[in-house]
Structure formats: C-alpha cells, structure tokens
Scaffold this motif. Structure first.
Motif, short mmCIF file in Angstrom:
data_model
loop_
_atom_site.label_atom_id
_atom_site.label_comp_id
_atom_site.label_asym_id
_atom_site.label_seq_id
_atom_site.Cartn_x
_atom_site.Cartn_y
_atom_site.Cartn_z
N UNK A 47 0.80 -1.22 0.00
CA UNK A 47 0.00 0.00 0.00
C UNK A 47 0.83 1.26 0.00
N UNK A 48 2.13 1.12 -0.10
CA UNK A 48 3.01 2.29 -0.07
C UNK A 48 2.80 3.15 -1.31
N UNK A 49 2.56 2.54 -2.45
CA UNK A 49 2.36 3.30 -3.69
C UNK A 49 1.10 4.14 -3.59
N UNK A 50 0.04 3.55 -3.06
CA UNK A 50 -1.23 4.29 -2.91
C UNK A 50 -1.03 5.49 -1.98
N UNK A 51 -0.30 5.28 -0.88
CA UNK A 51 -0.06 6.37 0.07
C UNK A 51 0.75 7.49 -0.59
N UNK A 52 1.79 7.12 -1.35
CA UNK A 52 2.63 8.12 -2.01
C UNK A 52 1.83 8.90 -3.04
N UNK A 53 1.03 8.20 -3.82
CA UNK A 53 0.22 8.86 -4.85
C UNK A 53 -0.81 9.77 -4.21
N UNK A 54 -1.45 9.29 -3.15
CA UNK A 54 -2.44 10.13 -2.46
C UNK A 54 -1.81 11.38 -1.88
N UNK A 55 -0.59 11.26 -1.38
CA UNK A 55 0.09 12.43 -0.81
C UNK A 55 0.57 13.38 -1.91
N UNK A 56 1.11 12.84 -2.98
CA UNK A 56 1.68 13.67 -4.03
C UNK A 56 0.61 14.46 -4.78
N UNK A 57 -0.56 13.89 -4.95
CA UNK A 57 -1.60 14.57 -5.72
C UNK A 57 -2.69 15.17 -4.84
N UNK A 58 -2.43 15.29 -3.56
CA UNK A 58 -3.43 15.83 -2.64
C UNK A 58 -3.16 17.32 -2.39
N UNK A 59 -4.12 18.18 -2.73
CA UNK A 59 -3.94 19.61 -2.43
C UNK A 59 -3.85 19.87 -0.93
N UNK A 60 -4.53 19.07 -0.14
CA UNK A 60 -4.48 19.24 1.31
C UNK A 60 -3.08 18.96 1.83
N UNK A 61 -2.42 17.92 1.30
CA UNK A 61 -1.06 17.61 1.74
C UNK A 61 -0.11 18.73 1.37
N UNK A 62 -0.23 19.28 0.16
CA UNK A 62 0.64 20.37 -0.26
C UNK A 62 0.36 21.63 0.55
N UNK A 63 -0.89 21.87 0.92
CA UNK A 63 -1.20 23.01 1.78
C UNK A 63 -0.57 22.81 3.16
N UNK A 64 -0.56 21.57 3.62
CA UNK A 64 0.08 21.27 4.91
C UNK A 64 1.57 21.54 4.86
N UNK A 65 2.23 21.16 3.75
CA UNK A 65 3.66 21.47 3.60
C UNK A 65 3.88 22.99 3.58
N UNK A 66 2.97 23.72 2.95
CA UNK A 66 3.07 25.18 2.93
C UNK A 66 2.94 25.78 4.32
N UNK A 67 2.00 25.26 5.11
CA UNK A 67 1.81 25.75 6.48
C UNK A 67 3.06 25.47 7.31
N UNK A 68 3.65 24.28 7.15
CA UNK A 68 4.88 23.97 7.87
C UNK A 68 6.00 24.92 7.48
N UNK A 69 6.10 25.25 6.20
CA UNK A 69 7.12 26.19 5.74
C UNK A 69 6.93 27.58 6.33
N UNK A 70 5.68 28.05 6.38
CA UNK A 70 5.39 29.37 6.97
C UNK A 70 5.74 29.36 8.45
N UNK A 71 5.42 28.28 9.15
CA UNK A 71 5.74 28.20 10.58
C UNK A 71 7.26 28.26 10.79
N UNK A 72 8.00 27.54 9.94
CA UNK A 72 9.46 27.55 10.05
C UNK A 72 10.01 28.95 9.81
N UNK A 73 9.49 29.64 8.79
CA UNK A 73 9.93 31.01 8.52
C UNK A 73 9.62 31.95 9.68
N UNK A 74 8.48 31.75 10.32
CA UNK A 74 8.13 32.59 11.48
C UNK A 74 9.09 32.34 12.64
N UNK A 75 9.41 31.08 12.89
CA UNK A 75 10.38 30.78 13.95
C UNK A 75 11.72 31.44 13.68
#
Length: 144
Positions: A47-75
């Motif tokens: 099921x690793x392929x399904x998880x990777x594909x779901x993460x790579x093509x998920x707008x929610x996952x990419x938004x989460x990476x963006x939020x983490x980046x903003x938090x890091x910049x704020x720190x």
C-alpha cells in the motif's frame, strides 16, 4: 489505481526478462533482475504506492507542507529579530545564557592559560645499558 497497474506491469516485465536471462544460463544476472522486479510489486502489495500517490496529488497535503514552511519562517524570523533587539555582544549573550557555566560548555576558552604547569611524573633513573647479547646472537645466527 493507475500507479498500481504500472508497478505491476513493470514487475511482470522484469520477471519476464529474468526468465529470459535464466534461459540463457545467466543465473546471477537473472536473480538480480528478479529481485529488482519484485520491489515495485512489494510496494503495491504493502500500500506504499497508494499512500505516495495520495500524498503527491493531494492539495491538502501540499497546503500542509506550505503551512509547515510558513511556521518555520516565522520561527527563524522571530529568532533574528530577538537577536537584533537584545543589542548585546556575543560574550554578554553567553554570560546571560548560563552565568555559572564552565568554559568548555561555552565553547573555546577565553581564559589565559595557567602559569603553573602540571607536574610531570618523575622518570625512573636510567638503568645502565641493557644486555642485548641474546638478541645479537640471534641476529648473527641468521646472518644479519
């Protein structure tokens, strides 16, 4: 679904190539090719392929990476502003962090080296020349 199909097709093709290599009596290369061919099949089955594909093509996952980046910049930004506002020199900042800290915990020592040298252990009195006659006899025996 498509990723799983592609991985399965790659595995089947790899196993087919391994079969041809084994038919040509190149067993070591055939075994290695079969091992590489089984990796994508194992990833599909776990099921690793399904998880990777779901993460790579998920707008929610990419938004989460963006939020983490903003938090890091704020720190990092708040740390930079805090350093700039403190207005202390590096030595004062170290003293403020741990006033009773020892020199090794603060980095390189800024203290002068002590004038008193550590005591050297007393050396034993030099004995008269040792008897090397047995070693000389062995060397002469071997012609050295």
């Amino acid at each position: 679904m498509i990723a799983e199909t592609v991985c399965s097709a790659v595995a089947v093709a790899g196993l087919g190539i391994a079969g041809v290599l084994a038919f040509r009596k190149r067993f070591l290369k055939a075994a290695r090719t079969a091992a590489y061919a089984l990796v994508p099949l194992g990833l599909v089955m776990t099921g690793a392929v399904e998880w990777i594909v779901d993460t790579a093509f998920s707008p929610t996952a990419w938004a989460g990476f963006g939020v983490l980046g903003v938090a890091w910049l704020m720190f990092m930004g708040t740390r930079a502003v805090e350093r700039r506002r403190s207005g202390r020199s590096g030595k004062e900042r170290e003293a403020a962090i741990a006033p009773a800290a020892s020199a090794p915990s603060l980095g390189e020592s800024r203290r002068p080296t002590p004038a008193v040298q550590p005591k050297q252990p007393k050396q034993a009195k030099a004995e008269p020349a040792e008897d090397f006659s047995d070693i000389e006899a062995i060397l002469k025996k071997h012609g050295i």
